[in-house]
Design an enzyme around this catalytic site. Structure first.
Site, PDB file in Angstrom:
ATOM      1  N   HIS A 147      -1.081  11.182  -1.257  1.00 39.76           N
ATOM      2  CA  HIS A 147      -0.680  10.169  -2.228  1.00 39.76           C
ATOM      3  C   HIS A 147      -0.026  10.833  -3.433  1.00 39.76           C
ATOM      4  O   HIS A 147      -0.128  12.050  -3.624  1.00 39.76           O
ATOM      5  CB  HIS A 147      -1.898   9.372  -2.698  1.00 39.76           C
ATOM      6  CG  HIS A 147      -2.502   8.536  -1.621  1.00 39.76           C
ATOM      7  ND1 HIS A 147      -3.727   7.918  -1.757  1.00 39.76           N
ATOM      8  CD2 HIS A 147      -2.059   8.197  -0.383  1.00 39.76           C
ATOM      9  CE1 HIS A 147      -4.010   7.236  -0.648  1.00 39.76           C
ATOM     10  NE2 HIS A 147      -3.006   7.400   0.188  1.00 39.76           N
TER      11      HIS A 147
ATOM     12  N   HIS B 179       2.379   8.710   5.116  1.00 36.98           N
ATOM     13  CA  HIS B 179       1.462   9.785   5.506  1.00 36.98           C
ATOM     14  C   HIS B 179       2.019  10.604   6.671  1.00 36.98           C
ATOM     15  O   HIS B 179       1.724  11.789   6.809  1.00 36.98           O
ATOM     16  CB  HIS B 179       0.098   9.204   5.891  1.00 36.98           C
ATOM     17  CG  HIS B 179      -0.778   8.898   4.723  1.00 36.98           C
ATOM     18  ND1 HIS B 179      -1.107   9.829   3.762  1.00 36.98           N
ATOM     19  CD2 HIS B 179      -1.432   7.750   4.361  1.00 36.98           C
ATOM     20  CE1 HIS B 179      -1.903   9.281   2.865  1.00 36.98           C
ATOM     21  NE2 HIS B 179      -2.118   8.015   3.194  1.00 36.98           N
TER      22      HIS B 179
ATOM     23  N   ASP C 222      -1.121  -0.019  -4.778  1.00 34.43           N
ATOM     24  CA  ASP C 222      -2.389   0.592  -5.159  1.00 34.43           C
ATOM     25  C   ASP C 222      -2.196   2.018  -5.654  1.00 34.43           C
ATOM     26  O   ASP C 222      -2.920   2.502  -6.503  1.00 34.43           O
ATOM     27  CB  ASP C 222      -3.383   0.551  -3.992  1.00 34.43           C
ATOM     28  CG  ASP C 222      -2.789   1.035  -2.678  1.00 34.43           C
ATOM     29  OD1 ASP C 222      -1.574   1.314  -2.610  1.00 34.43           O
ATOM     30  OD2 ASP C 222      -3.543   1.122  -1.687  1.00 34.43           O
ATOM     31  N   HIS C 223      -1.172   2.687  -5.128  1.00 35.26           N
ATOM     32  CA  HIS C 223      -0.872   4.072  -5.511  1.00 35.26           C
ATOM     33  C   HIS C 223       0.510   4.415  -4.987  1.00 35.26           C
ATOM     34  O   HIS C 223       1.147   3.628  -4.287  1.00 35.26           O
ATOM     35  CB  HIS C 223      -1.912   5.034  -4.932  1.00 35.26           C
ATOM     36  CG  HIS C 223      -2.046   4.915  -3.439  1.00 35.26           C
ATOM     37  ND1 HIS C 223      -1.096   5.414  -2.553  1.00 35.26           N
ATOM     38  CD2 HIS C 223      -2.982   4.326  -2.655  1.00 35.26           C
ATOM     39  CE1 HIS C 223      -1.456   5.151  -1.316  1.00 35.26           C
ATOM     40  NE2 HIS C 223      -2.603   4.471  -1.344  1.00 35.26           N
TER      41      HIS C 223
ATOM     42  N   THR D 145      -8.207  -1.370   1.553  1.00 38.31           N
ATOM     43  CA  THR D 145      -7.741  -2.377   0.588  1.00 38.31           C
ATOM     44  C   THR D 145      -8.395  -3.735   0.797  1.00 38.31           C
ATOM     45  O   THR D 145      -8.979  -4.284  -0.149  1.00 38.31           O
ATOM     46  CB  THR D 145      -6.211  -2.483   0.624  1.00 38.31           C
ATOM     47  OG1 THR D 145      -5.648  -1.212   0.273  1.00 38.31           O
ATOM     48  CG2 THR D 145      -5.713  -3.534  -0.348  1.00 38.31           C
TER      49      THR D 145
ATOM     50  N   HIS E  18     -10.151  -2.152   6.739  1.00 35.08           N
ATOM     51  CA  HIS E  18      -9.563  -1.005   6.054  1.00 35.08           C
ATOM     52  C   HIS E  18      -9.808  -1.090   4.552  1.00 35.08           C
ATOM     53  O   HIS E  18     -10.251  -2.113   4.033  1.00 35.08           O
ATOM     54  CB  HIS E  18      -8.070  -0.919   6.376  1.00 35.08           C
ATOM     55  CG  HIS E  18      -7.511   0.453   6.282  1.00 35.08           C
ATOM     56  ND1 HIS E  18      -6.462   0.780   5.450  1.00 35.08           N
ATOM     57  CD2 HIS E  18      -7.854   1.604   6.928  1.00 35.08           C
ATOM     58  CE1 HIS E  18      -6.174   2.060   5.592  1.00 35.08           C
ATOM     59  NE2 HIS E  18      -7.002   2.592   6.476  1.00 35.08           N
TER      60      HIS E  18
ATOM     61  N   SER F 117      -6.975   4.558  -1.717  1.00 38.43           N
ATOM     62  CA  SER F 117      -6.843   3.095  -1.686  1.00 38.43           C
ATOM     63  C   SER F 117      -8.154   2.361  -1.915  1.00 38.43           C
ATOM     64  O   SER F 117      -8.144   1.229  -2.402  1.00 38.43           O
ATOM     65  CB  SER F 117      -6.250   2.657  -0.337  1.00 38.43           C
ATOM     66  OG  SER F 117      -4.948   3.135  -0.177  1.00 38.43           O
TER      67      SER F 117
ATOM     68  N   ASP G 226       0.845  -1.198   0.000  1.00 36.36           N
ATOM     69  CA  ASP G 226       0.000   0.000   0.000  1.00 36.36           C
ATOM     70  C   ASP G 226       0.883   1.252   0.000  1.00 36.36           C
ATOM     71  O   ASP G 226       1.661   1.474   0.917  1.00 36.36           O
ATOM     72  CB  ASP G 226      -0.902   0.002   1.231  1.00 36.36           C
ATOM     73  CG  ASP G 226      -2.082   0.958   1.092  1.00 36.36           C
ATOM     74  OD1 ASP G 226      -1.878   2.081   0.600  1.00 36.36           O
ATOM     75  OD2 ASP G 226      -3.202   0.585   1.481  1.00 36.36           O
TER      76      ASP G 226
ATOM     77  N   ASP H   1       2.087   2.721   3.514  1.00 33.75           N
ATOM     78  CA  ASP H   1       1.258   3.899   3.267  1.00 33.75           C
ATOM     79  C   ASP H   1       1.168   4.798   4.500  1.00 33.75           C
ATOM     80  O   ASP H   1       1.342   6.022   4.420  1.00 33.75           O
ATOM     81  CB  ASP H   1      -0.139   3.436   2.846  1.00 33.75           C
ATOM     82  CG  ASP H   1      -1.142   4.562   2.726  1.00 33.75           C
ATOM     83  OD1 ASP H   1      -1.070   5.297   1.733  1.00 33.75           O
ATOM     84  OD2 ASP H   1      -1.989   4.701   3.625  1.00 33.75           O
TER      85      ASP H   1
END
Length: 558
Positions: free
Chosen positions: A474, A353, A390-391, A191, A189, A126, A76, A349
């Site tokens: 992101h 952040h 995912d990103h 995903t 969550h 996500s 992620d 991820d």
């Protein structure tokens, strides 16, 4: 069927660059890594390495076996900078300069690029990216399991019924395979939820998060996991999220919701699966008698699992991603028809952040460990393994540091103002590095000196961010897709993210999808090699009929 000549043993981690010395020296509060090497700059070395890679590529043959098993690893937020920095970080931990190292999944024979935008956002989230990967259809930002007709945070039963998307998990179950997922995030969550839930907001993990005027329109994500298919049919569910699951009924972590309906979703799961085993720590998971369990539910934390670098490694602590992956495969591979497993390294991820670059790189390493477990446990001749993200994130690798320089170190030239190799475009790190009373420092001294910062070796250290925002954002660039196993050659070039589900379904001969097991579709594919689609009315009509059937079966309105 053709076999893939590329050998499994080549996946084993190797450092190919000759290393004579690798020293770690404490300097200015940081670790300065000096890499002394021989022959690395010689023309003969690069000629040899280029030829070796060429021979390897030329020796590859497409594997056209049916994918009996399918494993999708999601890093992620693991964009290309995370992969590159993670590679160097892992290589340096193993005693190399880092740049020459390859993560095990980077050694897969097939690589492509996935375009991650949502139908309404240039830079995605996500929920929508996972929906695209798992359903084959792109959707709106922060929406899960519903196509673009569904609106974020606005539930309409009629619209949602028409918008509902089926997923790889459902297709695999229809094909007789066992299914499941493991994650270092909450099991509710974004995903993992995209495998089983259908909601207008990724935030609706608990009943308390759904607005009062919409509570009669949809169930929260936790309930959908246990009460509705395909979640109710999962053989393996592992991750965090004890609060949204009602496993604990008090607020231990204020960053995640708690239920107000008195439901203990874990108890509901146990009633539905009387032979299933619930586990809550590493010891219970790793000592579990897999043969006596029909299912596994593992909930290891109130919120997300701890970061890999700081987790409690005792039996009372939470398991690693590799631990969960191992036990999941042991459970799922008992099915003679094969299995589908999704493995998410969710905390890459979250580290980004918060501008925790060191945590993020440790999480990439944890993903590599989990991938190695899978490679050791399955046969890649019959198992399609995909590793992707995912990103991406607003995460950069910059400057002109010397070869072998500590990836978490400084990138400036001697005598210049110190700055780090890894930085963020935005995020909370801005406040940490900013000197608040700049009037006392002068106009050119507005930033804390990173060279003198004693906290730089701490995993909780925030790397520099150029613009303040509470949570770093992101990134919108394409992300890599690595694949090995049956029909992994379908993952080449640049493609839309939703294509991943289509390629997986084709490789696994999942029911009601065009695949190499579908003689009429496969014959049409072969026929079209010599004839354009437009010039073959019969093939065009057959293909259109198949696509309409898929759409109707997936409840997608054409």
């Amino acid at each position: 069927m053709k076999g893939e000549s590329w050998e499994y043993e080549k996946l084993k981690i190797e450092v190919t660059v000759p290393v004579s010395q690798f020293d770690a020296i404490k300097s200015d509060g940081s670790i300065l890594k000096i890499f002394k090497q021989r022959n690395i700059n010689h023309t003969s070395y690069w000629m040899k390495s280029g030829q070796e890679n060429l021979r390897k590529i030329l020796s590859l043959h497409d594997n056209e076996n049916q994918a009996r098993n399918i494993i999708i690893f999601i890093g992620d937020g693991m964009g290309m900078t995370s992969v590159t920095a993670g590679r160097i970080f892992q290589g340096q931990k193993k005693g190399g300069s880092g740049e020459e190292y390859k993560l095990n999944f980077e050694q897969f024979p097939n690589t492509g690029l996935s375009k991650t935008y949502n139908v309404d956002k240039q830079v995605p989230d996500s929920a929508a990216t996972a929906t695209a990967m798992f359903s084959g259809v792109k959707c709106r930002y922060k929406v899960i399991g519903l196509d673009s007709k569904a609106i974020f945070e606005h539930c309409d039963k009629t619209v949602n019924k028409r918008s509902r998307l089926s997923t790889i998990a459902e297709w695999a179950q229809v094909a007789g395979k066992d299914t499941g997922f493991v994650t270092t995030a909450r099991v509710t969550h974004a995903t993992p939820a995209a495998l089983y839930a259908h909601v207008n907001s990724r935030n609706w993990e608990c009943d308390t998060e759904i607005p009062n005027d919409q509570k009669d329109c949809t169930k929260d994500i936790a309930r959908q996991l246990v009460e509705d298919a395909p979640g109710s049919n999962f053989k393996v569910i592992m991750g965090g999220g004890a609060q949204p699951m009602g496993t604990i009924n008090r607020q231990i972590d204020t960053d995640v919701c708690i239920r107000n309906d008195s439901l203990n979703i874990t108890d509901l799961w146990q009633k539905k699966n009387p032979q299933g085993k619930f586990v809550a720590n590493t010891g219970e998971l790793m000592n579990l008698d897999i043969g006596s369990a029909s299912n596994i539910l593992g909930i290891f934390a109130p919120n997300h699992l701890p970061y890999h670098a700081v987790r409690d490694v005792s039996e009372k602590g939470s398991p690693s991603l590799a631990n969960m992956t191992l036990q999941a495969i042991r459970m799922l591979r008992r099915n003679k028809n094969g299995f589908f497993l999704m493995v998410e390294s969710g905390r890459i991820d979250m580290a980004h952040h918060s501008n925790y670059a060191k945590h993020a790189l440790h999480e990439v390493g944890a993903l590599e460990e989990a991938v190695q477990v899978a490679l050791d446990q399955v046969n890649v001749e019959e198992t399609l393994i995909i590793v992707t993200a995912d990103h991406s994130h607003a995460f950069t690798m910059n400057g002109y540091p010397e070869r072998g320089n500590d990836i978490l170190g400084l990138a400036n030239k001697p005598g210049d103002v110190a700055y780090e190799t890894l930085a963020y475009t935005n995020g909370p790190g801005f406040i940490y590095h900013r000197i608040n009373d700049t009037s006392l420092q002068g106009p050119n001294n507005t930033w804390r000196s990173v060279a003198d910062d004693p906290n730089r070796g701490d995993p909780w250290y925030r790397n520099f961010a150029g613009f303040y925002i509470e949570d770093e954002t992101h990134g919108g660039e394409d992300v890599p897709v690595y694949a090995v196993g049956p029909y992994s050659h379908l993952f080449r070039g640049t493609f839309e993210q939703n294509y991943i589900a289509h390629a997986v379904a084709y490789a696994g001969c999942l029911q009601n999808w065009p695949s190499h097991c579908d003689n009429s579709y496969h014959h049409g594919r072969a026929y079209s090699k010599g004839t354009t689609l437009a010039s073959s009315p019969l093939h065009l009509a057959t293909f259109a009929f198949v696509c309409v059937g898929i759409a109707l079966g997936n409840r997608v309105a054409l």
